[in-house]
Design a protein around this motif. Structure first.
Motif, PDB file in Angstrom:
ATOM      1  N   ASP A   1      56.158 -53.703  14.932  1.00 45.73           N
ATOM      2  CA  ASP A   1      54.962 -52.899  15.208  1.00 45.73           C
ATOM      3  C   ASP A   1      55.359 -51.431  15.170  1.00 45.73           C
ATOM      4  OD1 ASP A   1      52.378 -52.183  15.838  1.00 45.73           O
ATOM      5  OD2 ASP A   1      52.658 -52.412  18.010  1.00 45.73           O
ATOM      6  N   VAL A   2      54.422 -50.585  14.760  1.00 44.15           N
ATOM      7  CA  VAL A   2      54.662 -49.139  14.720  1.00 44.15           C
ATOM      8  C   VAL A   2      53.483 -48.451  15.414  1.00 44.15           C
ATOM      9  CG1 VAL A   2      55.182 -47.147  13.266  1.00 44.15           C
ATOM     10  CG2 VAL A   2      55.848 -49.434  12.504  1.00 44.15           C
ATOM     11  N   PRO A   3      53.519 -48.369  16.753  1.00 47.44           N
ATOM     12  CA  PRO A   3      52.380 -47.791  17.479  1.00 47.44           C
ATOM     13  C   PRO A   3      52.194 -46.293  17.252  1.00 47.44           C
ATOM     14  CG  PRO A   3      54.188 -48.294  18.976  1.00 47.44           C
ATOM     15  CD  PRO A   3      54.556 -48.887  17.661  1.00 47.44           C
ATOM     16  N   VAL A   4      53.250 -45.598  16.850  1.00 48.94           N
ATOM     17  CA  VAL A   4      53.157 -44.161  16.551  1.00 48.94           C
ATOM     18  C   VAL A   4      53.744 -43.949  15.158  1.00 48.94           C
ATOM     19  CG1 VAL A   4      53.865 -41.837  17.196  1.00 48.94           C
ATOM     20  CG2 VAL A   4      53.383 -43.526  18.981  1.00 48.94           C
ATOM     21  N   HIS A   5      52.955 -43.332  14.279  1.00 49.37           N
ATOM     22  CA  HIS A   5      53.443 -43.106  12.910  1.00 49.37           C
ATOM     23  C   HIS A   5      52.825 -41.814  12.378  1.00 49.37           C
ATOM     24  CE1 HIS A   5      54.018 -44.716   8.527  1.00 49.37           C
ATOM     25  NE2 HIS A   5      54.767 -43.661   8.806  1.00 49.37           N
ATOM     26  N   THR A   6      53.677 -40.810  12.185  1.00 49.56           N
ATOM     27  CA  THR A   6      53.270 -39.569  11.526  1.00 49.56           C
ATOM     28  C   THR A   6      54.169 -39.384  10.312  1.00 49.56           C
ATOM     29  OG1 THR A   6      54.816 -38.114  12.726  1.00 49.56           O
ATOM     30  CG2 THR A   6      52.714 -38.616  13.804  1.00 49.56           C
ATOM     31  N   ASP A   7      53.922 -38.328   9.572  1.00 45.55           N
ATOM     32  CA  ASP A   7      54.783 -38.071   8.424  1.00 45.55           C
ATOM     33  C   ASP A   7      56.225 -37.845   8.842  1.00 45.55           C
ATOM     34  OD1 ASP A   7      52.600 -38.264   6.821  1.00 45.55           O
ATOM     35  OD2 ASP A   7      52.338 -36.099   6.522  1.00 45.55           O
ATOM     36  N   ARG A   8      56.427 -37.312  10.034  1.00 44.63           N
ATOM     37  CA  ARG A   8      57.769 -36.923  10.489  1.00 44.63           C
ATOM     38  C   ARG A   8      58.400 -37.942  11.438  1.00 44.63           C
ATOM     39  NH1 ARG A   8      59.954 -31.750  10.459  1.00 44.63           N
ATOM     40  NH2 ARG A   8      57.887 -30.862  10.034  1.00 44.63           N
ATOM     41  N   TYR A   9      57.605 -38.580  12.278  1.00 40.38           N
ATOM     42  CA  TYR A   9      58.146 -39.456  13.310  1.00 40.38           C
ATOM     43  C   TYR A   9      57.436 -40.824  13.276  1.00 40.38           C
ATOM     44  CZ  TYR A   9      59.911 -35.096  15.326  1.00 40.38           C
ATOM     45  OH  TYR A   9      60.545 -33.901  15.528  1.00 40.38           O
TER      46      TYR A   9
ATOM     47  N   PHE B   1      59.770 -43.807   3.782  1.00 35.23           N
ATOM     48  CA  PHE B   1      59.805 -43.930   5.242  1.00 35.23           C
ATOM     49  C   PHE B   1      58.854 -45.038   5.698  1.00 35.23           C
ATOM     50  CE2 PHE B   1      58.539 -41.972   9.493  1.00 35.23           C
ATOM     51  CZ  PHE B   1      59.705 -42.351  10.134  1.00 35.23           C
ATOM     52  N   THR B   2      57.652 -45.051   5.167  1.00 35.15           N
ATOM     53  CA  THR B   2      56.659 -46.063   5.525  1.00 35.15           C
ATOM     54  C   THR B   2      57.115 -47.453   5.098  1.00 35.15           C
ATOM     55  OG1 THR B   2      54.888 -44.434   5.294  1.00 35.15           O
ATOM     56  CG2 THR B   2      54.251 -46.760   5.251  1.00 35.15           C
ATOM     57  N   SER B   3      57.696 -47.549   3.914  1.00 37.82           N
ATOM     58  CA  SER B   3      58.182 -48.835   3.415  1.00 37.82           C
ATOM     59  C   SER B   3      59.289 -49.394   4.296  1.00 37.82           C
ATOM     60  CB  SER B   3      58.682 -48.673   1.981  1.00 37.82           C
ATOM     61  OG  SER B   3      59.243 -49.876   1.506  1.00 37.82           O
ATOM     62  N   THR B   4      60.191 -48.520   4.746  1.00 40.71           N
ATOM     63  CA  THR B   4      61.282 -48.952   5.622  1.00 40.71           C
ATOM     64  C   THR B   4      60.739 -49.457   6.955  1.00 40.71           C
ATOM     65  OG1 THR B   4      62.767 -47.342   4.596  1.00 40.71           O
ATOM     66  CG2 THR B   4      63.419 -48.218   6.742  1.00 40.71           C
ATOM     67  N   LEU B   5      59.755 -48.759   7.478  1.00 39.64           N
ATOM     68  CA  LEU B   5      59.151 -49.184   8.748  1.00 39.64           C
ATOM     69  C   LEU B   5      58.499 -50.558   8.604  1.00 39.64           C
ATOM     70  CD1 LEU B   5      57.482 -45.807   9.830  1.00 39.64           C
ATOM     71  CD2 LEU B   5      59.530 -46.842  10.826  1.00 39.64           C
ATOM     72  N   ASP B   6      57.830 -50.782   7.494  1.00 44.99           N
ATOM     73  CA  ASP B   6      57.177 -52.083   7.273  1.00 44.99           C
ATOM     74  C   ASP B   6      58.198 -53.216   7.244  1.00 44.99           C
ATOM     75  OD1 ASP B   6      54.720 -50.868   7.152  1.00 44.99           O
ATOM     76  OD2 ASP B   6      54.702 -50.715   4.958  1.00 44.99           O
ATOM     77  N   GLU B   7      59.362 -52.920   6.705  1.00 44.92           N
ATOM     78  CA  GLU B   7      60.390 -53.952   6.575  1.00 44.92           C
ATOM     79  C   GLU B   7      61.134 -54.215   7.880  1.00 44.92           C
ATOM     80  OE1 GLU B   7      63.004 -52.673   3.533  1.00 44.92           O
ATOM     81  OE2 GLU B   7      61.496 -52.765   1.923  1.00 44.92           O
ATOM     82  N   GLU B   8      61.328 -53.181   8.710  1.00 41.56           N
ATOM     83  CA  GLU B   8      62.243 -53.294   9.844  1.00 41.56           C
ATOM     84  C   GLU B   8      61.566 -53.316  11.206  1.00 41.56           C
ATOM     85  OE1 GLU B   8      65.069 -50.136   9.446  1.00 41.56           O
ATOM     86  OE2 GLU B   8      65.831 -50.843   7.500  1.00 41.56           O
ATOM     87  N   CYS B   9      60.250 -53.127  11.257  1.00 41.93           N
ATOM     88  CA  CYS B   9      59.577 -53.017  12.550  1.00 41.93           C
ATOM     89  C   CYS B   9      58.493 -54.084  12.692  1.00 41.93           C
ATOM     90  CB  CYS B   9      58.948 -51.635  12.716  1.00 41.93           C
ATOM     91  SG  CYS B   9      60.126 -50.268  12.485  1.00 41.93           S
TER      92      CYS B   9
END
Length: 507
Positions: free
Chosen positions: A493-501, A483-491
């Motif tokens: 910025d990620v102002p909110v990041h939890t294990d679930r959301y 999940f974290t890897s996908t966010l790094d590739e596609e976003c």
């Protein structure tokens, strides 16, 4: 033991059971109001009161209608009879979720009160007690579209409350029964399916000839139309003729399909679920149904024994009990007939839930009256008491297991999160100060609504480039890493990041 002493013992037992049932009901609704997670249908319904308070009219976020503000959204199946009181509560400063659920709690209290009164009139105090337990037995918990608790911000419980009270008042006040039918339809349109059983009961219980009986039914029908006409006029004036016609066509599609584009569902699959979707084992539920229906049939077909009438604390006459039993059975036939033949609606127990809340308690109440009579008059000698005792034992065990089953899941949270957990994430999302957030349909919709933003779907081209709230369904270490890897590739910025959301600001 003398008869007097036996009655005293049973009175004590009765009030002990009443206390247990009251405690169970309070536990269930307390969990439902304050702790149960806000699920997406509730959140979607809440967008109408929130938009009304914010001056946007009777409008949903349109999450399922093109992801734009949608006046009189046909995909909001919970009607204004519920949503307008919630609007008033929110306007007075209440928290939308707690305030909305407290409004529905009032409707649930009305349902329980109506079942108590109706059950007591038809079968005595034990029938009243059984009647208020029946709705707890229907299990929609694991469904794709659940009723998590009786106080969910949905229309099923409020509509059932109106229809139960229609049964309570129909003999003396057919016009009031009609008003309750109309209000039920403007709470949940499926309430219209109860109109024919109620009309049958009005006709059977009238003391006059055919013409006067028919006039009482017509009066009920005319009054039932009034709330629907008023709502229709409101929509017509607000939308205009062309948009109003389009809205009607969209609502017709939604009503027929449940808003789902699915392959036809086999009626046999739905029929099987009518026996399996209870908080009691299927085999026990089947035995319960067979015994109860057989008991009611014998009661209706057997000649009454007026000399024993005083032995029951039921206030209704034999004629009234028979009329209500016939109406309730007809109600189940109509409701199940509609559901089984509507192949485009999903196999969700939420659809027949109102029938379980309205008609099954009536049938159970009449069955208890029948058992009491069979025990007293013993039409087949000692065998009558053996049969009555066996049926009563099955009813007690079944209703007890169903109530206990509901109690066991009352404090559980779907997807492992509570309302408080959702609020923590929503507060972080709200700090991003976004007006619209896109997502896929699911738990993320609830987070967006709690954050005070409008929820749109991520597959709508017009919303490309909009911030997206994503959900991670795999909470294992590997899933979180992916999940974290996908966010790094596609976003960007990620102002909110939890294990679930995670709130993804796109490039």
């Amino acid at each position: 033991m003398t008869t007097v002493n036996w009655r005293r013992v049973m009175t004590v037992v009765f009030w002990v059971v009443v206390a247990l049932v009251v405690a169970s009901q309070l536990w269930i609704v307390t969990q439902g109001v304050f702790f149960m997670r806000l699920w997406e249908d509730e959140a979607f319904n809440l967008t109408v009161p929130l938009n009304l308070v914010n001056g946007l009219g009777y409008t949903s976020d349109g999450t399922l209608s093109g992801s734009q503000l949608t006046p009189f959204d046909p995909r909001i199946s919970t009607g204004p009879v519920v949503l307008l009181p919630i609007t008033a509560v929110i306007a007075l400063g209440a928290d939308p979720v707690i305030g909305g659920r407290l409004v529905v709690l009032l409707f649930y209290a009305a349902l329980v009160a109506g079942l108590w009164r109706l059950g007591g009139r038809l079968g005595g105090r034990w029938a009243a007690l059984a009647a208020v337990c029946v709705p707890l037995g229907w299990n929609t918990w694991h469904s794709g579209s659940p009723i998590q608790s009786p106080v969910d911000i949905l229309g099923e419980v409020p509509a059932a409350a109106f229809l139960v009270w229609a049964f309570v008042v129909l003999r003396r006040y057919p016009w009031l029964a009609g008003l309750f039918i109309g209000l039920a339809m403007q709470t949940k349109l499926l309430g219209a399916l109860a109109a024919i059983p109620i009309a049958l009961a009005i006709y059977l219980l009238a003391d006059d000839g055919f013409i006067r009986r028919a006039l009482r039914v017509v009066l009920c029908a005319l009054v039932a139309v009034i709330p629907n006409v008023l709502y229709g006029l409101w929509k017509l004036v607000a939308l205009g003729p062309l948009a109003y016609w389009t809205n009607l066509k969209e609502f017709y599609w939604f009503f027929r399909s449940g808003g789902q584009n699915i392959d036809p569902v086999d009626p046999l699959t739905k029929f099987v679920s009518l026996g399996s979707d209870w908080f009691s084992p299927t085999w026990l539920t089947v035995i319960f149904v067979v015994f109860v229906l057989a008991t009611v049939c014998v009661f209706v077909l057997r000649r009454p024994a007026p000399d024993k009438a005083e032995e029951s604390d039921a206030g209704a006459s034999r004629r009234e009990q028979t009329a209500y039993a016939l109406a309730a059975v007809l109600g189940l036939v109509i409701w199940f007939g509609w559901w089984l033949t509507s192949a485009q609606t999903p196999n969700w127990p939420r659809y027949p839930a109102m029938a379980m809340y309205i008609f099954v308690p009536i049938i159970v109440a009449v069955a208890i009256r029948a058992l009491s009579e069979q025990w007293s008059i013993r039409p087949w000698g000692i065998g009558s008491r053996i049969a009555a005792g066996a049926v009563a034992a099955v009813m007690i065990v079944t209703l007890g297991m169903q109530t206990w089953g509901h109690l066991r899941i009352a404090d559980e949270s779907r997807f492992g999160e509570t309302l408080a957990d959702q609020r923590v994430v929503a507060a972080e999302v709200a700090d991003a100060d976004l007006d619209v957030i896109v997502t896929t349909w699911g738990p993320t919709v609830s987070i967006i609504v709690l954050a005070g933003a409008h929820a749109a779907l991520s597959d709508v081209p017009e919303r490309d480039g909009t911030a997206e709230l994503r959900q991670n369904w795999d909470l294992s270490d590997a899933g979180i890493e992916t999940f974290t890897s996908t966010l790094d590739e596609e976003c960007a910025d990620v102002p909110v990041h939890t294990d679930r959301y995670a709130l993804c600001i796109p490039f």
